[in-house]
Design a protein around this motif. Structure first.
Motif, PDB file in Angstrom:
ATOM      1  N   MET A  78       0.649  -1.808   0.105  1.00  0.00           N
ATOM      2  CA  MET A  78      -0.400   0.164   0.048  1.00  0.00           C
ATOM      3  C   MET A  78       0.820   1.036   0.521  1.00  0.00           C
ATOM      4  O   MET A  78       0.725   2.264  -0.764  1.00  0.00           O
ATOM      5  N   VAL A  79       2.057   1.276   0.926  1.00  0.00           N
ATOM      6  CA  VAL A  79       2.918   2.715   0.957  1.00  0.00           C
ATOM      7  C   VAL A  79       3.524   2.482  -0.636  1.00  0.00           C
ATOM      8  O   VAL A  79       3.666   3.703  -1.207  1.00  0.00           O
ATOM      9  N   LEU A  80       3.938   2.245  -0.730  1.00  0.00           N
ATOM     10  CA  LEU A  80       4.696   1.575  -2.364  1.00  0.00           C
ATOM     11  C   LEU A  80       4.356   1.455  -3.274  1.00  0.00           C
ATOM     12  O   LEU A  80       4.940   2.257  -4.547  1.00  0.00           O
ATOM     13  N   ASN A  81       2.895   1.124  -3.177  1.00  0.00           N
ATOM     14  CA  ASN A  81       2.352   0.930  -4.648  1.00  0.00           C
ATOM     15  C   ASN A  81       1.968   2.212  -5.371  1.00  0.00           C
ATOM     16  O   ASN A  81       0.780   2.522  -4.645  1.00  0.00           O
ATOM     17  N   THR A  86      -5.240   0.038  -6.605  1.00  0.00           N
ATOM     18  CA  THR A  86      -4.923  -0.801  -5.461  1.00  0.00           C
ATOM     19  C   THR A  86      -5.756  -0.632  -4.817  1.00  0.00           C
ATOM     20  O   THR A  86      -6.378  -1.433  -3.945  1.00  0.00           O
ATOM     21  N   VAL A  87      -6.291   0.640  -3.920  1.00  0.00           N
ATOM     22  CA  VAL A  87      -7.317   0.887  -3.041  1.00  0.00           C
ATOM     23  C   VAL A  87      -8.492  -0.022  -3.613  1.00  0.00           C
ATOM     24  O   VAL A  87      -9.108  -0.640  -2.809  1.00  0.00           O
ATOM     25  N   THR A  88      -8.640  -0.062  -4.443  1.00  0.00           N
ATOM     26  CA  THR A  88      -9.994  -0.445  -5.361  1.00  0.00           C
ATOM     27  C   THR A  88      -9.722  -2.203  -4.921  1.00  0.00           C
ATOM     28  O   THR A  88     -10.910  -2.262  -5.018  1.00  0.00           O
ATOM     29  N   ILE A  89      -8.749  -2.517  -5.503  1.00  0.00           N
ATOM     30  CA  ILE A  89      -8.841  -3.898  -4.737  1.00  0.00           C
ATOM     31  C   ILE A  89      -8.796  -4.052  -3.505  1.00  0.00           C
ATOM     32  O   ILE A  89      -9.311  -5.329  -3.364  1.00  0.00           O
ATOM     33  N   LEU A  93     -11.241  -7.185  -1.962  1.00  0.00           N
ATOM     34  CA  LEU A  93     -10.597  -8.270  -0.987  1.00  0.00           C
ATOM     35  C   LEU A  93     -11.991  -8.430   0.499  1.00  0.00           C
ATOM     36  O   LEU A  93     -11.731  -9.307   0.480  1.00  0.00           O
ATOM     37  N   MET A  94     -11.485  -6.961   0.678  1.00  0.00           N
ATOM     38  CA  MET A  94     -12.355  -6.792   1.978  1.00  0.00           C
ATOM     39  C   MET A  94     -14.082  -7.527   2.142  1.00  0.00           C
ATOM     40  O   MET A  94     -14.395  -7.473   2.789  1.00  0.00           O
ATOM     41  N   ALA A  95     -14.554  -7.035   0.974  1.00  0.00           N
ATOM     42  CA  ALA A  95     -16.028  -6.733   0.337  1.00  0.00           C
ATOM     43  C   ALA A  95     -16.295  -9.193   1.006  1.00  0.00           C
ATOM     44  O   ALA A  95     -17.104  -9.228   1.311  1.00  0.00           O
ATOM     45  N   ILE A  96     -14.925  -9.782   0.587  1.00  0.00           N
ATOM     46  CA  ILE A  96     -15.810 -10.243   0.404  1.00  0.00           C
ATOM     47  C   ILE A  96     -14.959 -11.299   1.348  1.00  0.00           C
ATOM     48  O   ILE A  96     -16.139 -12.111   1.809  1.00  0.00           O
ATOM     49  N   TYR A 144     -15.565   6.284 -14.503  1.00  0.00           N
ATOM     50  CA  TYR A 144     -16.355   6.671 -13.212  1.00  0.00           C
ATOM     51  C   TYR A 144     -15.309   5.865 -12.074  1.00  0.00           C
ATOM     52  O   TYR A 144     -15.455   6.058 -11.004  1.00  0.00           O
ATOM     53  N   MET A 145     -14.824   4.788 -12.259  1.00  0.00           N
ATOM     54  CA  MET A 145     -14.061   3.862 -11.238  1.00  0.00           C
ATOM     55  C   MET A 145     -13.070   3.681 -11.211  1.00  0.00           C
ATOM     56  O   MET A 145     -12.003   3.893  -9.806  1.00  0.00           O
ATOM     57  N   ILE A 146     -12.013   4.910 -12.048  1.00  0.00           N
ATOM     58  CA  ILE A 146     -10.689   4.709 -12.528  1.00  0.00           C
ATOM     59  C   ILE A 146     -10.313   6.166 -12.366  1.00  0.00           C
ATOM     60  O   ILE A 146     -10.698   7.169 -13.216  1.00  0.00           O
TER      61      ILE A 146
END
Length: 356
Positions: A78-81, A86-89, A93-96, A144-146
């Protein structure tokens, strides 16, 4: 336990490979450890659903190792990417993950209510997917997502040649062998001028340097009525023979000379007063060679013009417009001949330029 062990080993391998710590068989490690992690997750999920979550110290230690590796690597990425995804993915993942954990826990502790809650979560997920796709269709899913970067238009550099114009005409009917073709046939041009070839014929021609077959300059096809320009600053001083590659009997010569200082003509003080002996343009008769630039400098205290023609008729060859005190006007004479001019405000002011 096998599921937790395999998951931990796979996640540790992924962390090492993507972090760049292990450099041997790096591509194979990506694939192998990723597969190991997913197999471990399958066993882990099956074991939890079958027998519940183990409460042994080994299970707790393994769980702590998995969480530590996952959270550490997650924070690192999260810090280096710098990816916009990144935030969307991470959110996906948390939603799953959260509903899966809740449903697994309910299957273990309260199996009777797990199925209804699972159905509710499934319907909520399906509703969310449908809404996401629907809004994406109406809101252009590619934007709208990006996050979009606002484009900044770079200033466009003007590459149009600038300088005094020297005109050459491709004559009408020059397509016929033996007819006059380029006028003038020998053009003597000072370096710094811009040469304009105008095709006055009804067919296409070219202006192509002859000695190197167009390496020095080449107009390509110039259709009827079109103009080809050449900046002489790009040429060295010397003589260049050129031709039309479509009609190779059309041959002419271009001579590039070193730039000369402009010849100055003074509009003296008191030129607006018609008196005997008054000089209106100094010199009133000027003899120059073709390609010379003449500069008129108004040192009088009133307005004058430099207009070609014989008063009161103008011929449109050159016209300075209104020249206030201190203004200058310049014109390059490319063709031989005699050029009379006068001041439209004071028509008794006359001068002549003879071009050889």
């Amino acid at each position: 336990m096998p599921g937790m062990g395999l998951t931990a080993i796979g996640l540790a391998g992924l962390t090492l490979s993507y972090a760049g710590i292990a450099h041997t068989f790096i591509d194979g490690m990506h694939a192998l450890t990723g597969l190991t992690m997913f197999v471990g997750l399958i066993f882990l999920a099956a074991g939890i659903l079958d027998g519940g979550v183990s409460t042994s110290n080994r299970a707790k230690a393994t769980t702590l190792v998995i969480l530590s590796i996952a959270l550490g690597f997650g924070m690192y990425s999260m810090v280096l990417n710098t990816s916009n995804y990144t935030v969307t993915i991470a959110g996906i993942l948390m939603a799953i993950a959260f509903p899966a954990i809740i449903i697994s826990y309910l299957y273990m502790k309260h199996p009777t209510i797990a199925k209804p809650i699972g159905a509710i979560v499934s319907m909520a997920a399906a509703t969310g997917i449908i809404m996401w796709v629907s809004f994406g269709i109406f809101s252009a899913p590619d934007t709208y997502m990006i996050p979009q970067q606002i484009g900044v238009e770079e200033p466009v550099e003007d590459l149009t040649p600038s300088g005094p114009i020297f005109t050459i005409e491709i004559l009408a009917e020059s397509v016929e062998e033996g007819n006059p073709d380029y006028d003038p046939d020998v053009a003597i041009v000072q370096q710094g001028h811009v040469i304009e070839w105008t095709n006055a014929d009804t067919v296409a021609h070219t202006v192509t340097s002859a000695s190197d077959f167009g390496e020095t300059f080449d107009s390509s096809l110039i259709n009827a009525g079109e103009v080809y320009t050449l900046d002489t600053n790009d040429l060295e001083i010397g003589e260049y023979e050129y031709l039309c590659i479509v009609h190779p009997w059309m041959v002419a010569t271009l001579v590039i000379e070193a730039a000369k200082e402009p010849t100055k003509v003074i509009i003296p003080e008191g030129a607006a007063i018609p008196e005997d002996g008054q000089i209106y343009y100094d010199p009133e008769i000027l003899d120059i060679t073709a390609g010379t630039t003449v500069v008129w400098d108004n040192v009088d205290t009133t307005v004058h013009t430099v207009t070609s023609g014989i008063a009161p008729e103008t011929d449109g060859i050159f016209d300075s417009g209104m020249m206030s005190a201190g203004d200058v006007f310049e014109f390059t004479f490319t063709d031989a001949g005699t050029y009379d001019y006068f001041c439209t405000f004071h028509p008794w002011m006359v001068g002549t330029v003879n071009v050889e």
